[in-house]
Design an enzyme around this catalytic site. Structure first.
Site, PDB file in Angstrom:
ATOM      1  N   HIS A  67      47.915  24.090  27.854  1.00 35.85           N
ATOM      2  CA  HIS A  67      47.961  24.116  26.171  1.00 35.85           C
ATOM      3  C   HIS A  67      49.373  24.203  24.838  1.00 35.85           C
ATOM      4  O   HIS A  67      49.033  23.626  24.733  1.00 35.85           O
ATOM      5  CB  HIS A  67      47.580  25.736  26.390  1.00 35.85           C
ATOM      6  CG  HIS A  67      47.812  26.312  25.728  1.00 35.85           C
ATOM      7  ND1 HIS A  67      47.754  27.753  27.071  1.00 35.85           N
ATOM      8  CD2 HIS A  67      48.736  27.332  25.186  1.00 35.85           C
ATOM      9  CE1 HIS A  67      48.804  28.747  26.274  1.00 35.85           C
ATOM     10  NE2 HIS A  67      49.066  28.538  25.420  1.00 35.85           N
ATOM     11  N   ASP A 116      45.762  25.935  33.575  1.00 35.29           N
ATOM     12  CA  ASP A 116      46.844  25.924  32.464  1.00 35.29           C
ATOM     13  C   ASP A 116      48.277  26.286  32.988  1.00 35.29           C
ATOM     14  O   ASP A 116      49.177  26.219  31.490  1.00 35.29           O
ATOM     15  CB  ASP A 116      46.594  27.219  31.316  1.00 35.29           C
ATOM     16  CG  ASP A 116      47.018  27.185  30.178  1.00 35.29           C
ATOM     17  OD1 ASP A 116      47.096  25.977  29.378  1.00 35.29           O
ATOM     18  OD2 ASP A 116      48.167  28.361  29.535  1.00 35.29           O
ATOM     19  N   SER A 192      54.002  31.307  25.076  1.00 33.94           N
ATOM     20  CA  SER A 192      53.394  30.370  25.485  1.00 33.94           C
ATOM     21  C   SER A 192      54.419  29.527  27.187  1.00 33.94           C
ATOM     22  O   SER A 192      55.830  29.103  25.985  1.00 33.94           O
ATOM     23  CB  SER A 192      52.176  29.880  25.427  1.00 33.94           C
ATOM     24  OG  SER A 192      51.365  30.842  24.820  1.00 33.94           O
TER      25      SER A 192
END
Length: 280
Positions: A67, A116, A192
């Site tokens: 992402h 992911d 992230s």
């Protein structure tokens, strides 16, 4: 009296070990106003998003979250903007190790929305690869440090402990469930794709999710590193993850529905995909 010098020394050691292996990532893409919401000609602008990554080989391979680099993963069909694929991906190496101007163009080698995860590549050798720990051996209560590029401030760390193991959490869209390590080390926007490391500065997880709502403090999640190794190999080799595929779409039939339509309880085959194994 309790001395905290050992705790401090642990954090210093872990930081010095992992920091050379953490990068900041900047993704540039084009945002065009959605024709549904536009009252005139669509307006186009350039936008950026930031995240973190982990150097996994000395020749420039970098692990991050899907992402972070896949703009479509955050593009809702109800958005006011149509978002393009990434027009550029840049990786900034740790300034303390490689200097202030160590920024490189990166290629997306492969990405996988179900896990992911994504792998990038920069044209640079002599990098310091992160050391992976055995995440299956992680224990609740042990030291944990989150390392990344929060808010695009540059590489920084936060410290805490492993709060829980094998937590089942869903992504923001509710489409994918991950089995994660939970930590109270602060994870912020931009973290992230960064690393969750143990007291030895070894990676135990990939910082991926956090709970952000009123009344919630210190609940973040990382994908265990052991679950990423096969995905990394496949992304480097095949640019995608190969999975078993039957080729049907189905609908569950419970007892009541089956009796109503004089059918057998189970899965009703709604359609069969063309050229699939199911069709054959």
């Amino acid at each position: 009296l309790v001395s905290l010098s050992n705790y401090s020394n642990t954090a210093v050691f872990a930081a010095n070990k992992i920091l050379p292996s953490i990068v900041g990532i900047e993704v540039t893409y084009t945002a065009t106003s959605n024709s549904i919401f536009s009252f005139g000609a669509p307006q186009t602008s350039t936008a950026t998003a930031t995240g973190s990554g982990i150097i996994i080989s000395d020749d420039g391979y970098i692990l991050t979250n899907n992402h972070v680099v896949d703009t479509s993963s955050s593009n809702s069909s109800y958005s006011y903007y149509d978002i393009s694929d990434a027009t550029s991906v840049k990786v900034k190496l740790n300034s303390g190790t490689y200097g202030d101007d160590a920024t490189y163009d990166a290629k997306i080698v492969g990405k996988d929305s179900q896990t992911d995860l994504a792998v990038l590549k920069i044209d640079k050798t002599g990098l310091t690869a992160a050391e992976f720990a055995d995440s299956d051996s992680v224990k609740v209560g042990e030291f944990a440090m989150a390392v990344g590029n929060p808010l695009d401030l540059g590489t920084s760390i936060t410290c805490g402990v492993v709060s829980a193991l094998n937590r089942k959490v869903q992504d923001s869209d509710g489409n994918t469930t991950y089995t994660c390590i939970q930590t109270d080390a602060a994870i912020n926007s931009g973290n992230s794709g960064g690393a969750l490391v143990n007291s030895q500065g070894q990676v135990i997880g990939i910082n991926t999710l956090k709970v952000a709502s009123t009344g919630v403090e210190g609940i973040g999640f990382a994908i265990p590193i052991n679950s990423t190794t096969d995905i990394i190999d496949q992304l480097k080799t095949n640019q995608k993850v190969k999975r078993p595929y039957i080729g049907i779409s189905g609908r569950d039939l419970d007892d009541d529905t089956a009796k109503r339509y004089n059918l057998v309880k189970g899965v009703y085959v709604v359609s069969v995909d063309e050229y699939s194994a199911a069709e054959k």
